[in-house]
Design a protein around this motif. Structure first.
Motif, PDB file in Angstrom:
ATOM      1  N   GLU A  14       0.843  -1.194   0.000  1.00  0.00           N
ATOM      2  CA  GLU A  14       0.000   0.000   0.000  1.00  0.00           C
ATOM      3  C   GLU A  14       0.875   1.239   0.000  1.00  0.00           C
ATOM      4  O   GLU A  14       1.868   1.300   0.717  1.00  0.00           O
ATOM      5  N   ARG A  99      -0.070   4.685   6.768  1.00  0.00           N
ATOM      6  CA  ARG A  99      -0.422   3.270   6.576  1.00  0.00           C
ATOM      7  C   ARG A  99       0.339   2.626   5.434  1.00  0.00           C
ATOM      8  O   ARG A  99       0.072   1.490   5.077  1.00  0.00           O
ATOM      9  N   ARG A 100       1.253   3.362   4.809  1.00  0.00           N
ATOM     10  CA  ARG A 100       2.011   2.765   3.711  1.00  0.00           C
ATOM     11  C   ARG A 100       2.734   1.529   4.223  1.00  0.00           C
ATOM     12  O   ARG A 100       3.378   1.565   5.273  1.00  0.00           O
ATOM     13  N   GLN A 101       2.628   0.437   3.452  1.00  0.00           N
ATOM     14  CA  GLN A 101       3.236  -0.796   3.955  1.00  0.00           C
ATOM     15  C   GLN A 101       3.622  -1.753   2.842  1.00  0.00           C
ATOM     16  O   GLN A 101       3.125  -1.664   1.719  1.00  0.00           O
ATOM     17  N   MET A 103       3.970  -5.933   3.049  1.00  0.00           N
ATOM     18  CA  MET A 103       3.929  -7.155   3.839  1.00  0.00           C
ATOM     19  C   MET A 103       4.132  -8.345   2.911  1.00  0.00           C
ATOM     20  O   MET A 103       3.455  -8.461   1.890  1.00  0.00           O
ATOM     21  N   ASN A 112       6.652  -7.523   7.783  1.00  0.00           N
ATOM     22  CA  ASN A 112       5.756  -6.398   7.534  1.00  0.00           C
ATOM     23  C   ASN A 112       6.512  -5.102   7.807  1.00  0.00           C
ATOM     24  O   ASN A 112       7.083  -4.929   8.881  1.00  0.00           O
ATOM     25  N   CYS A 114       5.645  -1.290   8.083  1.00  0.00           N
ATOM     26  CA  CYS A 114       4.531  -0.349   8.165  1.00  0.00           C
ATOM     27  C   CYS A 114       4.753   0.570   9.361  1.00  0.00           C
ATOM     28  O   CYS A 114       4.790   0.085  10.491  1.00  0.00           O
ATOM     29  N   PRO A 115       4.933   1.856   9.132  1.00  0.00           N
ATOM     30  CA  PRO A 115       4.953   2.529   7.847  1.00  0.00           C
ATOM     31  C   PRO A 115       6.263   2.296   7.099  1.00  0.00           C
ATOM     32  O   PRO A 115       7.252   1.855   7.686  1.00  0.00           O
ATOM     33  N   LEU A 116       6.231   2.617   5.800  1.00  0.00           N
ATOM     34  CA  LEU A 116       7.409   2.418   4.959  1.00  0.00           C
ATOM     35  C   LEU A 116       8.518   3.417   5.255  1.00  0.00           C
ATOM     36  O   LEU A 116       9.665   3.183   4.925  1.00  0.00           O
TER      37      LEU A 116
END
Length: 198
Positions: A14, A99-101, A103, A112, A114-116
């Motif tokens: 995301e 919420r950028r992620q 996984m 995972n 998150c966040p990036l």
């Protein structure tokens, strides 16, 4: 690469944010909208890990927020033999940046991020850690984050070294072509409208 995650079954990627009106108006020039602009980075990562998908299905939605008509709320699903990769990008998600992620989940473990960025938060879980079905069990991986001050410094230094022949680019022309081919399929053809250029 070392196989710790086992066979990869799932990737969830995301990269959303809430863009101001000017940015959304500018992005309306591109076929595929925000999927073309932000989703391309995620396509690059997924193709790097998984190669060419067997099938691509995309949903490019237009919310029409502020009267701006472009694909600003998008989902793409890349199908592989045993895996699904989901790409979600939105230009109208409040706190989407947080919420950028990325996984990646396999038969033996899950990573995972998150966040990036700002801060990069990375967790890892495998069968020895997550030994309870209905509990969140993971470890946090320490990660040095320079994205706030020198976000592109290392990439630009590497690019310079590739040009000078001091380093070999790990990304082949074939990889770059495949990324563009998959992106083209997701957005229904890469095109530039040039209708909202100020």
């Amino acid at each position: 690469k070392n196989g710790d995650l086992g066979e990869i079954y799932s990737i969830n990627a995301e990269m959303s944010t809430f863009h101001p009106q000017d940015a959304r108006r500018w992005m309306s020039n591109f076929g595929g909208g925000v999927m073309y602009i932000l989703g391309s980075h995620l396509v690059d990562l997924i193709v790097y890990m998984m190669g060419a998908p067997k099938k691509v299905t995309s949903f490019l939605k237009h919310t029409g927020l502020d009267g701006i008509d472009f694909a600003d709320n998008n989902l793409a699903v890349l199908e592989y033999d045993q895996a699904l990769a989901r790409i979600f990008v939105s230009s109208v998600e409040v706190n989407g940046f947080g919420r950028r992620q990325l996984m990646v989940s396999g038969s033996r473990g899950t990573v995972n991020i998150c966040p990036l960025e700002r801060p990069i938060t990375m967790t890892y879980s495998d069968l020895s850690i997550a030994d309870k079905t209905y509990e969140d069990r993971k470890i946090t991986i320490p990660f040095e984050d320079h994205t706030a001050t020198g976000r592109y410094d290392e990439m630009m230094q590497d690019f310079y070294a590739y040009i000078r022949g001091e380093k070999v680019n790990p990304f082949t022309y074939e990889h770059d072509f495949l990324v563009q081919k998959v992106l083209d399929e997701i957005v229904g053809g890469v095109r530039f409208h040039s209708k909202n250029i100020d």
